[in-house]
Design an enzyme around this catalytic site. Structure first.
Site, PDB file in Angstrom:
ATOM      1  N   GLU A 220       0.834  -1.221   0.000  1.00 20.45           N
ATOM      2  CA  GLU A 220       0.000   0.000   0.000  1.00 20.45           C
ATOM      3  C   GLU A 220       0.857   1.254   0.000  1.00 20.45           C
ATOM      4  O   GLU A 220       1.891   1.294   0.671  1.00 20.45           O
ATOM      5  CB  GLU A 220      -0.863   0.037   1.261  1.00 20.45           C
ATOM      6  CG  GLU A 220      -1.990  -0.948   1.289  1.00 20.45           C
ATOM      7  CD  GLU A 220      -2.712  -0.886   2.624  1.00 20.45           C
ATOM      8  OE1 GLU A 220      -3.651  -0.092   2.744  1.00 20.45           O
ATOM      9  OE2 GLU A 220      -2.313  -1.617   3.545  1.00 20.45           O
ATOM     10  N   HIS A 244      -6.406 -11.486   5.181  1.00 20.76           N
ATOM     11  CA  HIS A 244      -6.381 -11.385   3.709  1.00 20.76           C
ATOM     12  C   HIS A 244      -5.265 -12.229   3.075  1.00 20.76           C
ATOM     13  O   HIS A 244      -5.494 -12.962   2.118  1.00 20.76           O
ATOM     14  CB  HIS A 244      -6.167  -9.941   3.263  1.00 20.76           C
ATOM     15  CG  HIS A 244      -7.189  -8.978   3.785  1.00 20.76           C
ATOM     16  ND1 HIS A 244      -8.444  -9.360   4.157  1.00 20.76           N
ATOM     17  CD2 HIS A 244      -7.121  -7.636   3.982  1.00 20.76           C
ATOM     18  CE1 HIS A 244      -9.111  -8.289   4.568  1.00 20.76           C
ATOM     19  NE2 HIS A 244      -8.329  -7.238   4.475  1.00 20.76           N
TER      20      HIS A 244
END
Ligand SMILES: NC(=O)c1ccc[n+]([C@@H]2O[C@H](COP(=O)([O-])OP(=O)(O)OC[C@H]3O[C@@H](n4cnc5c(N)ncnc54)[C@H](OP(=O)(O)O)[C@@H]3O)[C@@H](O)[C@H]2O)c1
Length: 457
Positions: A220, A244
């Site tokens: 990210e 995730h």
């Protein structure tokens, strides 16, 4: 679809405004909600019903002009507000009264979906009060089911996850519990299963004989975006690794389910997670890297002497016959140079190690699949060069409208389909792998990396 009430605890929070309400609005506009539905929001602030709708209209994250004014207005007409405190018994009595009034309006006992969009530390309090107030009791027969949706992170370690699970198990049947990992609901992730099991070209190669290494990344650009208080207690591994990233691993490494139904698919994912090799405490430095971006300690809400990681990289192994000794590198970080979530599968090439075929599943952005292969460069010499075969969802007209993962989550919860939700076995297996790392990785020095770095290791 029978009448349904969504009760959202934490309606004024970031998750509700950014994800849940825009997803419900889109489902509403696309006629995917029951004809009779209501949304009851619960939080501490005081609003009249009108002020509440106004607050939601102003703060719900939808692009200007994305929806027709009258659609938004009609959607907001389905919304009610209940002011209260999570630990106040009276608040649940008031909530119960509100739900009864709505049911009376529907002339039917409706389904109730309780969504806990709140910090996990509140789960136990809310669940206990919900149960004590009788709100979780279905109407009876096939009418008026009750379900509960919980967000990640589910627990703080294996012990707290077990405790929470025990609590949930006392109050609800497993069929009523929907543990959200919205990554599972991403179209590109679901496609991995379809791709693996529908293409005979690849399935025979899906094992340690042919696969060299797998890289799973969730990178990210953003830092913690003002959520320091929340993030500093959690860190990257709990925030996205336990859920995730391990779910991405599970769909890559699982065995084909006997049937493609929710129990069989969830069972196969759990089996893989249960086979993850626990990282040896003595060798943790060889397998784990943890990092923190420069300046993290100065973020609002973060402890000045914090050791919380904003980056991790783990070399892991899945001890199943299919994947024995194939390294799976799991990596995630904040404040890096790019936003990228993808899985790269490197195939062995015994004659030339430099020239591997690589299969990439891009989860976001630019969802798609890419295969790297090698061809002869035109000309007199026998030179080889790299080419790619690519499929992008965005280029495929029939696939241009990708449902948002939260829309899918909410829709499946109404339909009662648990395939894309984590089972209790999956959650506990994931913690079984993660907890020993968290417990011992203070032995691994924290690598401080520059904001916007390409690489940490
Ligand atoms: N934000 C995300 O993108 C995201 C993504 C995935 C999962 N999650 C998970 O979703 C959950 C919620 O996160 P969030 O970012 O939305 O949190 P948040 O912005 O801090 O919102 C918290 C909400 O809870 C309410 N609240 C807090 N204490 C309360 C109390 N004692 N009684 C009644 N209401 C109370 C707040 O109401 P007031 O406004 O009245 O204080 C607010 O509506 C967390 O478990 C998080 O891990 C978040």
């Amino acid at each position: 679809m029978s009448p349904t009430i969504f009760v959202i605890f934490g309606i004024t929070g970031d998750l509700s405004l950014r994800k849940l309400l825009p997803s419900l609005l889109n489902l509403y506009v696309n006629k995917k909600l029951p004809q009779k539905f209501a949304i009851v929001g619960f939080s501490r602030r005081t609003f009249t019903r009108e002020e509440f709708r106004e607050h939601i209209r102003e703060n719900m994250k939808v692009k200007p002009g994305e929806y027709r004014e009258e659609d938004v207005k009609h959607f907001l007409d389905h919304m009610y507000y209940e002011q209260g405190h999570f630990d106040g018994r009276e608040s649940y009595a008031n909530l119960s009264g509100r739900l009864k009034l709505i049911d009376d309006g529907f002339h039917q006992c409706s389904n109730k979906l309780f969504h806990l969009a709140v910090a996990p530390s509140f789960y136990e309090t809310i669940l206990t009060h919900l149960s004590n107030s009788g709100l979780t009791i279905p109407c009876g027969g096939n009418e008026g089911w009750t379900r509960v949706l919980v967000e990640k992170p589910f627990g703080h370690n294996i012990d707290t996850a077990k405790k929470l699970d025990k609590k949930l198990g006392e109050l609800f049947d497993e069929s009523q519990i929907f543990r959200i990992d919205h990554y599972l609901a991403k179209e590109a992730l679901q496609n991995i299963m379809a791709f693996r099991f529908s293409n005979s070209l690849f399935e025979p190669l899906w094992n340690s004989k042919h696969i060299d290494v797998v890289h799973i990344k969730l990178l990210e650009k953003n830092g913690i975006e003002g959520r320091g208080g929340f993030y500093d207690d959690i860190g990257a591994l709990r925030d996205v690794g336990q859920n995730h990233i391990l779910q991405m691993l599970a769909v890559v490494a699982m065995e084909p389910p006997k049937v493609f139904d929710a129990p069989s698919i969830r069972k196969e994912r759990a089996k893989v997670l249960n086979k993850m090799r626990v990282v040896n405490e003595k060798k943790i430095k060889d397998f784990v890297t943890r990092g923190q971006y420069d300046g993290y300690v100065n973020e609002k809400g973060v402890k000045r002497n914090t050791q919380t990681e904003t980056y991790f990289r783990i070399e892991s192994y899945v001890d199943t016959p299919r994947f024995k000794n194939v390294p799976f590198f799991l990596e995630s970080g904040k404040s890096l140079s790019e936003n990228k979530s993808e899985i790269d599968i490197y195939f062995k090439n015994s004659s030339d190690l430099e020239k591997q075929n690589v299969l990439t599943f891009r989860i976001q952005p630019d969802e798609g699949i890419k295969i790297r292969f090698w061809v002869k460069t035109p000309g007199f010499d026998m030179k080889i060069e790299q080419k790619n075969l690519k499929f992008k969802y965005a280029d495929s007209s029939s696939l241009q409208i990708l449902p948002d993962a939260y829309e899918r989550v909410l829709f499946d919860a109404i339909m009662g389909d648990q395939t894309l939700f984590a089972s209790t076995d999956e959650v506990l297996a994931a913690w079984k792998f993660i907890t020993p790392i968290i417990d011992t990785w203070n032995k691994v020095p924290l690598t401080i990396y520059k904001k916007g770095a390409d690489n940490v290791v």
